[in-house]
Enzyme design. Structure first.
Site, PDB file in Angstrom:
ATOM      1  N   HIS A  73      -1.141   0.837  -9.649  1.00  0.00           N
ATOM      2  CA  HIS A  73      -1.720  -0.027  -8.549  1.00  0.00           C
ATOM      3  C   HIS A  73      -2.639  -1.224  -9.303  1.00  0.00           C
ATOM      4  O   HIS A  73      -3.699  -1.328  -9.159  1.00  0.00           O
ATOM      5  CB  HIS A  73      -2.580   0.737  -7.310  1.00  0.00           C
ATOM      6  N   ARG A  79       0.871  -1.199  -0.227  1.00  0.00           N
ATOM      7  CA  ARG A  79      -0.006  -0.123   0.101  1.00  0.00           C
ATOM      8  C   ARG A  79       1.003   1.193   0.059  1.00  0.00           C
ATOM      9  O   ARG A  79       1.855   1.182   0.667  1.00  0.00           O
ATOM     10  CB  ARG A  79      -0.904   0.142   1.393  1.00  0.00           C
TER      11      ARG A  79
HETATM   12  N1  NAP Z   1      -0.842  -3.831  -5.185  1.00  0.00           N
HETATM   13  C1  NAP Z   1      -2.046  -4.561  -5.368  1.00  0.00           C
HETATM   14  O1  NAP Z   1      -2.480  -4.887  -6.295  1.00  0.00           O
HETATM   15  C2  NAP Z   1      -2.533  -5.538  -4.381  1.00  0.00           C
HETATM   16  C3  NAP Z   1      -3.250  -6.548  -4.361  1.00  0.00           C
HETATM   17  C4  NAP Z   1      -3.575  -7.282  -3.236  1.00  0.00           C
HETATM   18  C5  NAP Z   1      -3.134  -6.783  -2.027  1.00  0.00           C
HETATM   19  N2  NAP Z   1      -2.266  -5.965  -1.941  1.00  0.00           N
HETATM   20  C6  NAP Z   1      -1.815  -5.719  -0.629  1.00  0.00           C
HETATM   21  O2  NAP Z   1      -0.945  -6.706  -0.011  1.00  0.00           O
HETATM   22  C7  NAP Z   1      -1.106  -6.770   1.467  1.00  0.00           C
HETATM   23  C8  NAP Z   1      -0.926  -8.228   1.899  1.00  0.00           C
HETATM   24  O3  NAP Z   1      -1.979  -9.106   1.602  1.00  0.00           O
HETATM   25  P1  NAP Z   1      -2.099 -10.721   2.052  1.00  0.00           P
HETATM   26  O4  NAP Z   1      -3.313 -11.356   1.492  1.00  0.00           O
HETATM   27  O5  NAP Z   1      -0.559 -11.106   1.870  1.00  0.00           O
HETATM   28  O6  NAP Z   1      -2.087 -10.236   3.628  1.00  0.00           O
HETATM   29  P2  NAP Z   1      -2.109 -11.146   4.938  1.00  0.00           P
HETATM   30  O7  NAP Z   1      -2.136 -12.713   4.620  1.00  0.00           O
HETATM   31  O8  NAP Z   1      -3.047 -10.702   5.915  1.00  0.00           O
HETATM   32  O9  NAP Z   1      -0.538 -11.275   5.403  1.00  0.00           O
HETATM   33  C9  NAP Z   1       0.092  -9.933   5.809  1.00  0.00           C
HETATM   34  C10 NAP Z   1       1.474 -10.189   6.421  1.00  0.00           C
HETATM   35  O10 NAP Z   1       2.019  -9.159   7.174  1.00  0.00           O
HETATM   36  C11 NAP Z   1       2.537  -9.215   8.109  1.00  0.00           C
HETATM   37  N3  NAP Z   1       2.332  -8.099   9.189  1.00  0.00           N
HETATM   38  C12 NAP Z   1       1.245  -7.409   9.380  1.00  0.00           C
HETATM   39  N4  NAP Z   1       1.367  -6.212  10.193  1.00  0.00           N
HETATM   40  C13 NAP Z   1       2.901  -6.395  10.702  1.00  0.00           C
HETATM   41  C14 NAP Z   1       3.602  -5.649  11.360  1.00  0.00           C
HETATM   42  N5  NAP Z   1       3.232  -4.742  12.122  1.00  0.00           N
HETATM   43  N6  NAP Z   1       4.590  -5.932  11.395  1.00  0.00           N
HETATM   44  C15 NAP Z   1       5.410  -7.117  10.535  1.00  0.00           C
HETATM   45  N7  NAP Z   1       4.399  -7.886   9.807  1.00  0.00           N
HETATM   46  C16 NAP Z   1       3.453  -7.450   9.918  1.00  0.00           C
HETATM   47  C17 NAP Z   1       1.608 -10.276   8.811  1.00  0.00           C
HETATM   48  O11 NAP Z   1       2.360 -11.046   9.939  1.00  0.00           O
HETATM   49  P3  NAP Z   1       1.556 -12.248  10.571  1.00  0.00           P
HETATM   50  O12 NAP Z   1       1.965 -13.397   9.475  1.00  0.00           O
HETATM   51  O13 NAP Z   1       2.341 -12.452  11.788  1.00  0.00           O
HETATM   52  O14 NAP Z   1       0.008 -12.100  10.750  1.00  0.00           O
HETATM   53  C18 NAP Z   1       1.408 -11.184   7.562  1.00  0.00           C
HETATM   54  O15 NAP Z   1       2.668 -12.033   7.197  1.00  0.00           O
HETATM   55  C19 NAP Z   1      -2.596  -6.547   1.477  1.00  0.00           C
HETATM   56  O16 NAP Z   1      -3.235  -5.959   2.727  1.00  0.00           O
HETATM   57  C20 NAP Z   1      -2.822  -5.242   0.589  1.00  0.00           C
HETATM   58  O17 NAP Z   1      -2.707  -4.171   1.079  1.00  0.00           O
HETATM   59  C21 NAP Z   1      -2.041  -5.039  -2.951  1.00  0.00           C
END
Ligand code: NAP
Length: 314
Positions: free
Chosen positions: A277, A229
């Site tokens: 994005h 993000r």
């Molecule tokens: N650019 C694009 O087109 C696009 C598309 C889709 C998603 N995204 C972004 O990608 C993000 C991730 O998606 P996801 O499905 O992989 O999410 P997810 O499954 O919820 O994974 C989030 C990861 O971030 C870690 N995390 C969260 N807060 C943290 C902190 N304070 N310190 C360290 N690590 C932290 C979590 O740790 P834990 O494992 O310990 O919980 C987990 O490993 C989304 O939230 C979205 O913003 C972007």
């Protein structure tokens, strides 16, 4: 059963059409149309306007149409219904394509060859490190980070991951929490950011963090890829680090302000790749079907999948 489609920033019609097709016999309303608020059981949202969902007394589930849910938590009138987010193999595969592509663009110095081609220059200085010489660090080892780690490891990259809580991975050396962040950064030549935007992560990709990345790698300076993000990054710090040489280059899919304003120096910086994005798009086809399946299962008394923790905000 009625579903309200509350979308800004994307065309809402293809979503409403898809929901009507996969949920025949159910009412699908678009925000702005006339409907009885008490009849709305479900909402499918992408960046709905603030407070637009505040008066839905019988709302049972709020579906985010993207993997990220920061767009929901920025609404001061967010209803208290459970929030379900997108976890989708198609979206995950697209994100891994993006991450692998830009790690390879960095490794194979493609931007340099693009520039050489434009100048009709044939310079082959044979500096071509192997993937095994390159240490990739993935911040955020959730659904997206883990898949990218596996695919990068298959190509031979040395992969590490950083998460909030300790996790295990067969593809990546794992680091967790604030205590292990610096060690993780110091060993990373390419930093891939796949974190959610939360109060804890907002603004964390700043000059202080970028200056801790490895400087002893094949290219002598690290590379940044942010597809998480825009609110995670401080763009003026990225530009400072690029200009002082503590950052070799950056690929950015997300920005502090979107669309990226025409006046942003990121557009024309020779070491920056900008994408709009779209690293991993949500498809109405697959996600419409998933929402319909979740609603059917929920009404059958089965538990919802991919529920967001509203305390952690991801
Ligand atoms: N650019 C694009 O087109 C696009 C598309 C889709 C998603 N995204 C972004 O990608 C993000 C991730 O998606 P996801 O499905 O992989 O999410 P997810 O499954 O919820 O994974 C989030 C990861 O971030 C870690 N995390 C969260 N807060 C943290 C902190 N304070 N310190 C360290 N690590 C932290 C979590 O740790 P834990 O494992 O310990 O919980 C987990 O490993 C989304 O939230 C979205 O913003 C972007």
């Amino acid at each position: 059963m009625s579903l309200l489609v509350a979308i800004t920033g994307w065309e809402p019609e293809p979503w409403a059409e898809r929901f009507r097709r996969v949920m025949p016999g159910r009412n699908v309303h678009l925000l702005g149309e006339s409907y009885d608020p008490a009849a709305i059981d479900y909402v499918a949202s992408w960046k709905h306007p603030p407070r637009a969902l505040a008066n839905l007394p019988n709302l049972k589930v709020l579906f985010s149409l993207g993997a990220g849910v920061d767009h929901l938590f920025s609404d001061p009138g967010l209803p208290s219904a459970p929030i379900v987010r997108v976890v989708d193999s198609d979206l995950t595969a697209r994100m891994s394509e993006y991450v692998v592509l830009h790690c390879l663009v960095c490794l194979r110095q493609q931007r340099r060859y693009d520039q050489q081609q434009r100048r009709r220059e044939w310079i082959d200085d044979r500096l071509q490190p192997a993937a095994a010489d390159m240490r990739v660090g993935i911040m955020g080892m959730g659904e997206l980070g883990q898949d990218a780690a596996q695919k990068l490891a298959m190509l031979g990259f040395q992969v590490a991951g950083w998460s909030r809580t300790p996790r295990r991975s067969v593809h990546a050396e794992m680091y967790a929490g604030a205590d292990e962040l610096e060690s993780f950064l110091r060993r990373s030549d390419i930093l891939v950011v796949l974190l959610p935007l939360t109060p804890e992560t907002r603004g964390m990709i700043d000059a202080d963090l970028l200056r801790k990345l490895a400087r002893d790698g094949a290219f002598g300076a690290p590379y940044l890829i942010n597809a998480g993000r825009g609110g995670l990054q401080i763009e003026r710090d990225i530009l400072t680090c690029l200009d002082e040489g503590s950052l070799l280059g950056a690929t950015l899919d997300v920005f502090e302000q979107e669309p990226l304003p025409g006046a942003s120096p990121l557009w024309s910086h020779p070491a920056v790749t900008v994408t709009p994005h779209n690293a991993a798009m949500s498809s109405p086809e697959t996600i419409g079907r998933q929402v319909a399946e979740q609603i059917a299962a929920f009404e059958n008394g089965e538990p919802l999948k991919n529920i967001v923790d509203s305390a952690r905000k991801y």
